[in-house]
Design a protein around this motif. Structure first.
Motif, PDB file in Angstrom:
ATOM      1  N   HIS A 122      -1.121   5.486   3.149  1.00  0.00           N
ATOM      2  CA  HIS A 122      -0.977   5.753   1.716  1.00  0.00           C
ATOM      3  C   HIS A 122       0.131   6.769   1.421  1.00  0.00           C
ATOM      4  CE1 HIS A 122      -4.662   3.524   0.804  1.00  0.00           C
ATOM      5  NE2 HIS A 122      -5.178   4.088   1.881  1.00  0.00           N
ATOM      6  N   VAL A 152       0.828  -1.217   0.000  1.00  0.00           N
ATOM      7  CA  VAL A 152       0.000   0.000   0.000  1.00  0.00           C
ATOM      8  C   VAL A 152       0.859   1.263   0.000  1.00  0.00           C
ATOM      9  CG1 VAL A 152      -1.807   1.279   1.211  1.00  0.00           C
ATOM     10  CG2 VAL A 152      -1.845  -1.220   1.219  1.00  0.00           C
ATOM     11  N   THR A 153       1.823   1.328   0.921  1.00  0.00           N
ATOM     12  CA  THR A 153       2.650   2.534   1.028  1.00  0.00           C
ATOM     13  C   THR A 153       3.627   2.637  -0.139  1.00  0.00           C
ATOM     14  OG1 THR A 153       2.519   2.258   3.428  1.00  0.00           O
ATOM     15  CG2 THR A 153       4.081   3.877   2.614  1.00  0.00           C
ATOM     16  N   THR A 166      -5.410  -2.682   4.107  1.00  0.00           N
ATOM     17  CA  THR A 166      -5.515  -1.751   5.232  1.00  0.00           C
ATOM     18  C   THR A 166      -6.618  -2.131   6.221  1.00  0.00           C
ATOM     19  OG1 THR A 166      -7.047  -0.290   4.046  1.00  0.00           O
ATOM     20  CG2 THR A 166      -4.685   0.146   3.788  1.00  0.00           C
ATOM     21  N   THR A 216      -3.107   7.440   6.726  1.00  0.00           N
ATOM     22  CA  THR A 216      -1.698   7.814   6.524  1.00  0.00           C
ATOM     23  C   THR A 216      -0.877   6.730   5.851  1.00  0.00           C
ATOM     24  OG1 THR A 216      -1.063   7.027   8.739  1.00  0.00           O
ATOM     25  CG2 THR A 216      -1.761   9.325   8.545  1.00  0.00           C
ATOM     26  N   LYS A 250       4.152   7.870   2.375  1.00  0.00           N
ATOM     27  CA  LYS A 250       5.341   7.241   2.949  1.00  0.00           C
ATOM     28  C   LYS A 250       5.757   7.836   4.287  1.00  0.00           C
ATOM     29  CE  LYS A 250       7.285   5.513  -1.387  1.00  0.00           C
ATOM     30  NZ  LYS A 250       8.416   5.529  -2.333  1.00  0.00           N
ATOM     31  N   ALA A 269       3.098   7.607   6.949  1.00  0.00           N
ATOM     32  CA  ALA A 269       2.945   6.223   7.398  1.00  0.00           C
ATOM     33  C   ALA A 269       4.034   5.847   8.394  1.00  0.00           C
ATOM     34  CB  ALA A 269       2.980   5.278   6.196  1.00  0.00           C
ATOM     35  N   ASP A 329      -5.229   4.145   8.842  1.00  0.00           N
ATOM     36  CA  ASP A 329      -5.971   3.742   7.644  1.00  0.00           C
ATOM     37  C   ASP A 329      -5.853   4.804   6.549  1.00  0.00           C
ATOM     38  OD1 ASP A 329      -7.751   1.795   6.386  1.00  0.00           O
ATOM     39  OD2 ASP A 329      -9.263   3.375   6.493  1.00  0.00           O
TER      40      ASP A 329
END
Length: 401
Positions: free
Chosen positions: A286, A229-230, A354, A284, A288, A291, A282
């Motif tokens: 997305h 995801v990230t 997520t 953050t 880098k 996150a 949920d």
């Protein structure tokens, strides 16, 4: 703080390293022993099974053994388990070695927490327990990454040989630095078992199961979230796990003085913050940098729950805190297994990578609800049943040397 706490922290460092290092060595173990990575994953569960079974069992069996000797015996069993893992010629025997290494985990932290609390003045007891737990958090920053790198370079067996060596060092430190606790002040098995019938102890253990499950619902899939995801490279996962460990350490440092000042408010605040941070993650996850910053905060608020929960069950177990204290670590490992399972169910249901964040938030809210209910039921009862604060329950300490 007494030097004896250093011996407990060194022991906790070794335990924390062997508990979490297997996650990074699964591909190496699978290749060497001719099995698949999912099958090798059972080695993580094997350790958790050892903790859940060993915490109450070994604590009960050692209820009449002086606490200093008990700590050394538990660390000796831990050392033997890691040595057996290093020398295991087959997957089955490696599974047995992992169970053996996990057996003393909960009992050691249970006995160690009681000893740590009784080494210092009443107003510093939560800080003493948190100092012991610092060894566990530092293991996630230093021990696990270094041990993983060692296993990847020299083979996974080298990792467990090094952990066994740490166990030997810890045994020597315990023998030299831990003071003697007179036998006549220890509760017998009947008193220890009786403490587990206390309603507040049961509610404290349930709070640990549900509240801490919120952490592991996400932690178990953190590497996949950050890559899928990230968008981080797989090589960056070790850095992310180290950031989580830094957060855990910050949480332990904050939890000690806050718990000494106000136990239940610290517990309520940390569980509420955990639920909020999981919901925030949920969003953050997305981005880098956002996150990675959230991972640090998540580690901090997640681990802030451990010290107040540990002190709560010790306080409410009255004059027999050891078994309740050890059982708390069985609860944490049930939270580990349950959180990971529920997070996996959410992913398998097609809710996305997520989805464990919201599952974890829901679990944290359940833990908070149980904690608040316990506090409401406890309000108005006479006294606080603080076993670690009661002058009649504080054993006589005899300095070593």
């Amino acid at each position: 703080m007494p030097l004896a706490l250093l011996a407990l922290a060194v022991s906790a460092f070794g335990i924390g390293t062997t508990e979490f290092v297997m996650m990074g060595l699964l591909p190496n173990v699978a290749d060497d022993l001719g099995t698949s990575v999912p099958t090798a994953g059972y080695l993580v569960s094997a350790y958790a099974i050892g903790v859940v079974v060993g915490a109450p069992l070994l604590t009960a069996l050692g209820s009449r053994i002086p606490r200093k000797r008990m700590l050394i015996l538990l660390m000796a069993l831990f050392t033997v388990g890691n040595l057996a893992s290093a020398l295991a010629p087959s997957f089955g025997l490696l599974m047995a070695g992992r169970v053996l290494a996990g057996l003393p985990h909960g009992a050691f932290f249970g006995v160690g927490a009681v000893v740590a609390a009784r080494l210092v003045a009443e107003e510093r007891r939560a800080r003493a327990v948190a100092t012991m737990f610092l060894g566990l958090t530092v293991a996630n920053i230093v021990g696990v990454p270094v041990a993983t790198l060692l296993g990847q370079r020299l083979g996974w067996r080298a990792t467990f040989l090094v952990v066994a060596a740490i166990g030997v060092v810890a045994m020597a430190a315990l023998a030299r630095l831990i003071p003697q606790i007179s036998m006549d002040q220890q509760a017998g098995l009947r008193h220890e078992l009786g403490a587990l019938r206390d309603r507040q102890v049961v509610l404290g253990l349930l709070t640990a199961v549900f509240g801490f499950a919120g952490v592991f619902a996400v932690y178990s899939y953190l590497a996949s979230m950050m890559t899928e995801v990230t968008g981080l490279a797989e090589a960056s996962v070790t850095v992310v796990l180290a950031l989580f460990g830094i957060g855990m350490t910050l949480g332990a440092l904050l939890a000690g003085p806050l718990t000494d000042r106000a136990l239940r408010p610290t517990l309520y605040g940390s569980l509420a913050a955990l639920a909020a941070v999981l919901v925030l993650f949920d969003f953050t996850v997305h981005m880098k940098w956002a996150a990675m910053a959230t991972v640090v905060v998540l580690g901090a608020v997640g681990f802030m729950t451990t010290t107040p929960l540990q002190m709560l069950v010790m306080n409410k177990a009255r004059h027999a805190p050891t078994l309740a204290s050890a059982s708390n670590h069985s609860a944490f490992n049930l939270a580990n297994a349950g959180g990971a399972w529920l997070g996996g169910v959410a992913i398998a249901a097609g809710w996305g990578w997520t989805s464990p964040t919201l599952v974890g938030a829901a679990l944290a809210v359940v833990g908070l609800a149980i904690a608040v209910t316990a506090g409401a039921l406890d309000r108005g009862t006479s006294g606080t049943s603080r076993v670690v604060a009661s002058s009649e329950s504080v054993p006589r300490l005899t300095e070593v040397g």
